[in-house]
Design a protein around this motif. Structure first.
Motif, short mmCIF file in Angstrom:
data_model
loop_
_atom_site.label_atom_id
_atom_site.label_comp_id
_atom_site.label_asym_id
_atom_site.label_seq_id
_atom_site.Cartn_x
_atom_site.Cartn_y
_atom_site.Cartn_z
N ALA A 65 -13.26 -12.82 -10.78
CA ALA A 65 -13.46 -12.86 -9.33
C ALA A 65 -14.94 -13.00 -8.96
O ALA A 65 -15.28 -13.62 -7.97
CB ALA A 65 -12.88 -11.61 -8.68
N LEU A 119 -13.96 -20.35 -5.49
CA LEU A 119 -13.52 -19.28 -4.59
C LEU A 119 -12.15 -19.59 -4.02
O LEU A 119 -11.87 -20.73 -3.69
CB LEU A 119 -14.48 -19.17 -3.41
CG LEU A 119 -15.70 -18.27 -3.56
CD1 LEU A 119 -16.57 -18.41 -2.32
CD2 LEU A 119 -15.24 -16.83 -3.72
N GLN A 178 -16.15 -16.69 -9.50
CA GLN A 178 -15.75 -17.68 -8.50
C GLN A 178 -16.91 -18.07 -7.58
O GLN A 178 -17.00 -19.21 -7.13
CB GLN A 178 -14.60 -17.13 -7.64
CG GLN A 178 -13.31 -16.97 -8.42
CD GLN A 178 -12.19 -16.42 -7.54
OE1 GLN A 178 -12.40 -16.08 -6.38
NE2 GLN A 178 -11.00 -16.32 -8.12
N ASN A 193 -10.12 -13.78 -2.86
CA ASN A 193 -11.23 -13.11 -3.52
C ASN A 193 -11.51 -11.77 -2.85
O ASN A 193 -11.81 -11.70 -1.66
CB ASN A 193 -12.47 -13.99 -3.49
CG ASN A 193 -13.59 -13.40 -4.31
OD1 ASN A 193 -14.18 -12.41 -3.92
ND2 ASN A 193 -13.84 -13.99 -5.48
#
Lengths: 495, 1085
Positions: A83, A92, A86, A96
């Motif tokens: 995460a 992304l 990203q 997220n």
């Protein structure tokens, strides 16, 4: 007889029924009887300040800023199921979790400010001007929140009073236009400028909002708006506003020239709070779980000593040897990057948040500097550049370089015109403000938030970069609360 | 039907006949009838004192048995008074059995006042003491699989831990779904910790009509527990019970061994290297050493292979020095012993029961232990003819040594550490000390960081002392004949001292043991809790027979208040690990802070009434009404009203049916009920907006901050469940065969929920009643109890099955509720049309072949050329991807189902992947008694439930960052070696396969069949026991959880790490269940 006795007992018991069911939380005051004195209001104002310490607003903001613009690196791509990565990798998605955290934290901060303003007139003040000074501080905090939101998400829900019922919340939870958000920011900051607040804040009151902060943030927001391709037709007038506000901020400074202030005094913990360059800081006090900061830990390396008394740091947001190499030998800012290796690779970590005195828990005394005069100077350089006044732009650029001890060769100086000057200004910003959470907004201004300019540049860094990356996605769990009113930014829904 | 009945009967007769073979003297025969002259079928006839000779009557009530003159025959049959007849010469003995009116008047505990069993028309499940397996440590475990409509889950096997009961499904989102426990009339607000040996009976009110008398606390069912009491005019009976058992791990997980792990990490790192290099356009070779790999800009955590696994010089994997089986080291055999002494008796005016129990149970994770004492005194005095006083006192005192099995390894979850710890590492140093922090020290290689689970288990010092006391006084005064006034006054105390110390010798996160940086984790905590619950109940009860009409009425008023008080302290700054107490804290003033300190309370006032009318054993009608006021709700909705009606019709008592049936020994009763009950099980003060305080500083001056807590709803009120129940009771041959069936439909509304609200409100959620939301539980439960043999051989077989379907009918305008569980993975959804807390994620539909990969690369070109999307109308050549980042794209990756067919895998491609609720559950139990031998067995099963095995996040992530389930050895390598072709490629970035998502292969079938108990006992012959002046001696052996057959990959298919209904069926570690082999002894003096 006994029957009557029973009835009598029952009657006595029942008489106390209504009281019996009134339980109140012994550990906290309820809102109904809270806003009673000036001191209560003061405490609420303090909480609006404290909201700026919320996680993923200024704390841990590097994901959304330096890392997202690839100025620094996501060192552990596998962490948190990818995460964090990203942001660095331009993959992304709307789920997220950190984006959601940031969105929530910023609106929470705005909510605290709103709540204060809503209850301001519940009490009377010993000094009547206090009321307006409170409102001014709250409005600055609100403006700061909306500025961050509009720069990163575009048109977001905007409102100018506390939302007190479910219906008001529902009504307000829809995207407006970027112009509406900017207008709200300007209205709030104008209020601060017209308020009884002092121009700047003494060290003893470090952390408090002041008028210069409002001028500077006004200039910053106006610059962000002016350099947005969406407002191209109004650029001239918005730039004029930015210039005048930034000049107002500059003219209120209490030093002569920027170079009179050593770069290190901005960061040295003994001078930071009172440093004349620092306009608005989020204030921390060392060795205290509630009051300390963890920037030393966050921006420090995992293996090198002498950054913090907490030995192992997180090795987050480190930059590359290539970026380090762009600094001039004599650049005072170069010393604020130091070499380290992480997982076998060479990086440079920040020394801006060094704190050897924070104790083993790592509760540091490093402040987060939201606005400082070097920023004002470089923003002026930008504003004049976009206004076509290169001479004036170069003057401001030089002010910052002079302080850093950078001498630009005649050769290099000659190329600093047109986009060459643009690049010089923004490169200077990167060098000056690395690890201070500016670079993503800077890139958006540099390329006018214009996809045709920005996408190819970033695609060269990482082919994953596309049009969508100009704005963050509205967090999924927010969007589904009003899918019609909160349409997703383009590119995030496979469209 | 008649045929089947006949078959059973003849089978019984056959058995009985074989038993009767012992006979060696004259044959006595005859008929057994009831007063009306009807034959009594299945009555037992035993020759008194013969231990072995006996028979039963056939379908015409006839019997024959061999017996000597002078011996005595004993005639018994359930529902009749037994009769003894001494043989005085006649070879034909006909007997007329009298109906046992006491049996007809048998009462059932249904709340506040007992009711005639025949008058009860709701749905109840009852378990008598004799049916409970007492070899298990807790009451809940003894109930496993015993009752229809009640699901008993054994989620944790930690010593002293209880079970989770769910009556007819879950009907709530955020509020609890735990039933209300009522012990001897005292509604305890939490689970009860009662000595199983003290229990006389357990009655579970399942339908809302029965539970409505408990109003706002009845929606999740009511468990009524009655303890043993003294018997009038009976001399004291003293019993002593002893048992000793050995517990072992019930099921072991299958994990990779050292060699398999080595191969995995090499494979994963090389694949990652290949992908990174491909994306960056640089060369690579699996034989490149680590320096070469990093020189290309790739980090060791992604592509580096530690030297201990691969010999780069020779380009071959290394022989592994260790192959540690961590499970064998962590889960070790553990003993449990129990002693129980009780005395029971009574005089004319006084009855008494006293018991004392002691239990010492080690856990299978050393050194966990549960050591407790249970004591109870029940006294009943007939003070005057009209005044009865009962006093009950019970106490529970336990010391628990806790090891923390559940949770993430980083947070000291031992089970996860055990699963993840590399078999390639040793458990002990050569000097005998634990090998500490070996994995933590490998962190820069991208290895996860659990600490050696043995260190955590043994050195994390955690224990608690708990005591509970309960005083319950019950005064009954007979005002007039049939009219009683009853007052129940009681108090419960709960005291707890909790202690925690985390020494420097346990590494945590990325910090190895003894590193000074562990100082912030080197803390001691202690809490002290004192909770008090007070109850006052006043009821009037009127019972009267008017000709054929029977009336039973009840009215009452109750008050209850509970206060919670806890003080806790957390200390740090310890000089070393020698002293663990908070007193050894450091010198800094901030070294001591408050920990979990809290005060709270709730109160309730209720009015209740019940009216019951019965006509001539034919018709029964019951109506109840209760009004509850609770402090937990907003002022506007403080009172709730809970009505119910139920009716019963005993069809076979209807004269015309009786005529029709003739002699057929069948009884049939039909029941129907409707009722409304509530749920108030949310936190206290949810309707009040409160102000929280904190701190900020200007300059160096700290200031106080105050802020309003989350948005609150002043109109907060009850959650309501309305349930309809239709049922029947069928009896054959008295109580030889009993079938109980129920159909129910329950709808819950005004659901209490922490509704998500937009962040712009400053909060993220607020507790409110979702007025339009509807949750339905609908289902059947059946219970069949049979007694094929009675008499010399007493044999029972019982079986039950429960089928419940849970469904959210309407979300009340609310968007789908998505829940993040661990590691921020959105894993559960609550949405209309599916059960509460269904699993929600991406469906894996295959593995990308090399051809798929080639096609994806073509798709990628189109995707990139078109600015990061596909042109309108483009048909994908390869499987849809999340993104087309080369560093993530590989053959061997999972193919995800592109649910909306838009060519991109994103949030809109999630689907419901199952839920935690079984399709059906049930049990099968049997008991057999013969000649002093007793045998009991109990099998339980659950079919169709699923569990998110979230240990997969680490143990099936294909990264080689920790040990993995054995299935990972069967992974895809390339098209030539596809393994089982549903296990993806090993890759450090396997996260692209599962990154922050719930993958369908984490969702596992949690069906199981478990032999939960087998007991074999032998009661020594009377002659022997008389010799040692004892009245009864029984020895037994038993096995609990003897086997569990389940496809589930983890330890316990019944696991439920999260307590929220919306996050059901989630495995993030839990204390595994143990198999217990017990030997025991019961002595009656």
């Amino acid at each position: 007889m006994k029957k009557y006795l029973l009835i009598a007992i029952a009657a006595i018991i029942c008489a106390s029924c209504s009281d019996f069911l009134n339980e109140s939380d012994p550990n906290s005051i309820t809102s109904g009887n809270f806003y009673e004195s000036e001191a209560d209001i003061t405490n609420v104002l303090n909480s609006a300040y404290a909201s700026l310490k919320g996680n993923y607003y200024f704390v841990n903001s590097y994901h959304f800023t330096d890392v997202h613009s690839n100025l620094t690196v996501c060192t552990d791509p596998g962490a948190r199921g990818g995460a964090y990565f990203q942001f660095y990798n331009f993959t992304l998605n709307e789920e997220n979790e950190f984006l959601l955290n940031r969105y929530q934290t910023i609106y929470k901060s705005i909510g605290y400010a709103d709540k204060l303003i809503y209850h301001l007139d519940d009490v009377t003040y010993a000094d009547p001007s206090t009321r307006n000074s409170y409102e001014a501080q709250a409005r600055f905090i609100r403006a700061l929140g909306f500025y961050t939101l509009v720069a990163e998400w575009g048109a977001v829900p905007v409102f100018d009073k506390a939302l007190t019922s479910m219906q008001e919340i529902k009504d307000a939870n829809r995207r407006t236009s970027k112009a509406d958000v900017y207008d709200q920011i300007y209205k709030d900051l104008q209020y601060v400028i017209d308020s009884p607040l002092s121009d700047l804040t003494p060290a003893a009151d470090c952390g408090r909002v002041n008028k210069v902060a409002a001028y500077a943030l006004y200039g910053k927001a106006a610059l962000q708006q002016a350099t947005d391709v969406e407002f191209a037709s109004q650029r001239k007038s918005i730039l004029a506003k930015a210039e005048s506000m930034l000049l107002e901020a500059w003219n209120k400074k209490t030093f002569n020239e920027l170079k009179d202030i050593p770069f290190s005094s901005v960061w040295d913990l003994s001078t930071q709070k009172g440093c004349k360059e620092n306009i608005f800081q989020i204030n921390f006090v060392a060795k205290n779980a509630d009051l300390g900061s963890d920037f030393a830990y966050v921006y420090g390396p995992m293996s090198e000593a002498n950054i913090t008394s907490k030995h192992l740091c997180s090795s987050a947001s480190m930059t590359t040897p290539e970026f380090y190499a762009t600094y001039d030998q004599n650049d005072a800012r170069r010393a604020f990057l130091r070499k380290t290796t992480y997982s076998g690779i060479e990086y440079y970590h920040s020394m801006k948040y060094k704190d050897l005195d924070c104790g083993s828990d790592g509760y540091g005394g490093n402040n987060w500097i939201v606005l400082r005069y070097a920023d004002v100077a470089l923003m002026l350089a930008e504003a004049y550049y976009w206004d076509g006044n290169e001479t004036e732009a170069k003057k401001w650029l030089k002010a910052v370089r002079d302080r850093a001890g950078v001498v630009v060769s005649a050769d290099a100086a000659s190329s600093e015109t047109g986009t060459g000057l643009r690049d010089a200004i923004y490169t200077e910003r990167m060098k000056e403000f690395i690890h201070e959470g500016h670079s993503w907004h800077d890139y958006l201004r540099m390329y006018n938030a214009d996809a045709t300019l920005m996408v190819p540049v970033f695609q060269a860094k990482n082919p994953n970069f596309t049009l969508k990356d100009l704005l963050f996605p509205i967090p999924y769990s927010e969007r589904i609360l009003n899918p019609e009113g909160l349409p997703q930014n383009p590119g995030y829904l496979g469209d | 039907m008649r045929k089947i009945v006949g078959l059973i009967v003849s089978f019984c007769l056959l058995l009985a006949a074989s038993v009767a073979m012992h006979a060696q003297n004259g044959i006595i025969s005859g008929t057994v009838t009831d007063i009306s002259g009807e034959p009594v079928i299945g009555a037992g006839i035993i020759v008194k004192g013969s231990s072995g000779r006996g028979t039963i009557t056939d379908i015409d009530g006839r019997y024959s048995i061999s017996a000597k003159q002078g011996e005595t025959l004993v005639f018994t049959c359930l529902g009749y008074k037994s009769q003894e007849i001494a043989l005085t010469g006649a070879s034909t003995v006909n007997v007329v059995l009298e109906e046992d009116t006491a049996f007809l008047e048998e009462t059932v505990v249904v709340g506040y006042a007992p009711m005639r069993k025949s008058d009860f028309t709701g749905s109840i499940a009852s378990v008598k003491a004799g049916e409970l397996a007492v070899t298990v440590p807790t009451l809940g475990q003894a109930l496993v699989g015993k009752v229809a409509g009640v699901e008993v889950r054994q989620a944790s096997g930690a010593p002293g831990d209880g079970t989770t009961l769910r009556v007819r499904g879950v009907n709530s989102l955020t509020a609890g779904s735990t039933p209300l426990y009522v012990v001897d009339g005292y509604p305890a607000s939490e689970d009860v910790y009662i000595n199983p040996s003290d229990i006389e009976s357990i009655d579970i009110l399942k339908d809302a009509a029965s539970a409505a008398i408990y109003g706002s606390r009845g929606a999740s069912g009511v468990v009524l527990i009655t303890t043993k009491r003294g018997v009038k005019d009976e001399s004291a009976t003293v019993t002593y019970d002893f048992s000793y058992g050995v517990q072992t791990l019930e099921r072991k997980a299958k994990l990779l061994n050292a060699e398999q792990f080595r191969d995995l990490i090499i494979d994963a790192k090389n694949n990652t290297y290949r992908l990174r290099a491909t994306a960056k356009g640089v060369t690579w070779s699996p034989l490149d050493d680590n320096d070469t790999r990093t020189s290309k800009g790739f980090s060791l955590s992604e592509v580096g292979i530690p030297e201990m696994f691969f010999d780069f010089q020779n380009g071959v994997p290394r022989e592994q020095q260790y192959d540690t089986d961590w499970q064998d080291l962590v889960f070790t055999p553990a003993g449990v012993q129990r002693h129980n002494v009780s005395v029971r008796g009574g005089t004319k005016n006084m009855r008494y029961m006293a018991s004392l129990g002691y239990m010492d149970q080690d856990g299978i994770i050393d050194p966990s232990n549960h050591n407790r004492i249970n004591g109870r005194i029940n006294l009943d005095a007939q003070v005057t003819e009209r005044l009865n006083v009962g006093v009950s006192y019970s106490m529970y005192d336990a010391h628990n040594k806790i090891v923390q099995a559940a949770g993430r390894c980083l947070n000291d979850g031992i089970v996860q550490s055990t699963l993840m710890y590399l078999p390639n590492l040793p458990a002990y140093e050569e000097n005998g000390d634990y090998a500490r922090s070996a994995m933590i020290l490998m962190n820069s290689w991208g290895i996860n960081f659990p600490e050696n689970p043995l260190v955590v288990a043994h050195e994390l010092d955690q224990h608690e002392d708990i005591s509970r006391h309960n005083l319950n006084i019950n005064v009954t005064y007979t005002i007039l004949d049939g009219l009683n006034f009853n007052a129940r006054l009681g108090q419960q105390w709960y005291n707890e001292r909790y202690f925690y110390y985390r020494p420097m010798s346990i590494g945590q996160g990325q910090v190895p043991a003894y590193d000074p940086q562990l100082a912030s984790a080197n803390i001691s905590r202690t809490t002290s809790t004192y909770d008090v619950d007070r109850l006052g109940e006043f009821t009037l009860n009127y019972k009267k027979q008017f000709g054929l009409h029977h009336v039973d009425a009840l009215a009452g008023y109750t008050m209850q208040r509970k206060t919670y008080d806890r003080v806790g302290v957390e200390a740090k700054g310890f000089a070393d690990d020698r002293i663990h107490e908070v007193t050894a804290h450091g010198a800094d003033p901030t070294d001591i802070v408050l920990y979990k300190t809290r005060k709270a309370g709730w109160s309730m006032i209720s009015w209740l009434s019940r009216f019951n009318w019965a006509y001539s054993d034919l018709y029964t009608l019951t109506a109840t009404f209760r009004a509850d006021g609770s402090s937990r709700f907003g002022v506007k909705n403080r009172w709730g009203f809970f009505p119910s009606v139920s009716a019963g019709w005993t069809v076979t008592n209807e004269p015309f049916v009786k005529n029709l049936l003739g002699n057929t020994p069948v009884s049939l009763r039909l029941r129907g009920s409707w009722g409304k009950s509530g749920n108030n099980d949310i936190g206290n003060y949810s309707s009040l907006a409160s102000i929280s305080t904190g701190a900020y500083a200007f300059g160096n001056t700290p200031v106080t901050t105050a802020y309003e807590g989350a948005f609150t709803d002043e109109g907060l009120g009850w959650e309501t469940t309305i349930q309809t129940n239709l049922g029947f009771d069928i009896g054959l041959w008295g109580d030889r065969v009993n079938l109980i069936g129920n159909w129910y439909n329950s709808i819950s509304t005004d659901i209490l929920y922490e509704q998500p609200i937009p962040s712009i409100s400053g909060s993220t959620k607020t507790t409110t009643n979702l007025s339009g939301a509807k949750i339905r539980n609908r289902g059947f439960d059946f219970q069949l109890d049979t007694r094929p043999l009675q008499g010399i051989v007493d044999w029972t077989i019982s079986t039950n099955v429960s089928i419940n379907r849970n469904k959210v009918l309407d979300m009340g305008g609310l968007e789908d509720i998505l829940r993040k569980t661990e590691r921020n993975v959105l894993s559960h959804i609550t949405t209309a049309g599916y059960p509460v807390g269904s699993f929600y994620g991406f469906q894996a539909i295959g593995i990308m072949s090399e051809e798929d990969y080639a096609n994806c690369l073509i798709d990628k070109q189109v995707y990139d050329a078109n600015g990061g999307k596909f042109p309108e109308g483009y048909t994908l050549r390869g499987p849809a991807q999340n993104n087309y980042d080369l560093a993530n794209l590989s053959y061997g990756n999972i193919i995800w189902e592109d649910v909306n067919k838009d060519g991109i895998i994103d949030t809109s491609d999630k689907k419901v992947l199952g839920d935690a609720y079984p399709d059906f559950t049930g049990g099968l139990s049997t008991t057999l008694r013969w000649n002093g031998i007793d045998f009991a067995a109990n099998l339980t099963y659950s079919v169709g439930a699923k569990v998110i095995n979230f240990q997969d996040y680490y143990c099936y992530n294909m990264e080689g960052s920790g040990n993995q389930y054995a299935i990972v050895a069967d992974r895809y390598i390339d098209d030539e070696h596809p393994g089982r072709n549903n296990v993806p490629l090993a890759e450090r970035h396997a996260t692209t396969n599962t990154s922050n998502r719930l993958a369908s292969f984490y969702v596992e079938d949690a069906s199981y069949v478990r032999l939960s108990n087998v007991t074999l006992g032998y009661t020594l012959p009377k002659a022997w026991t008389d010799f040692v002046k004892l009245s009864k001696v029984r020895v037994y052996v038993s096995g609990d959880n003897l086997f569990c057959i389940s496809p589930y990959r983890g330890y316990n298919p019944e696991i439920s790490y999260k307590t929220s209904n919306m996050e059901a069926g989630f495995d993030w570690g839990g204390y595994p269940l143990s198999r217990i082999i017990t030997g025991g002894l019961n002595i009656t003096f």
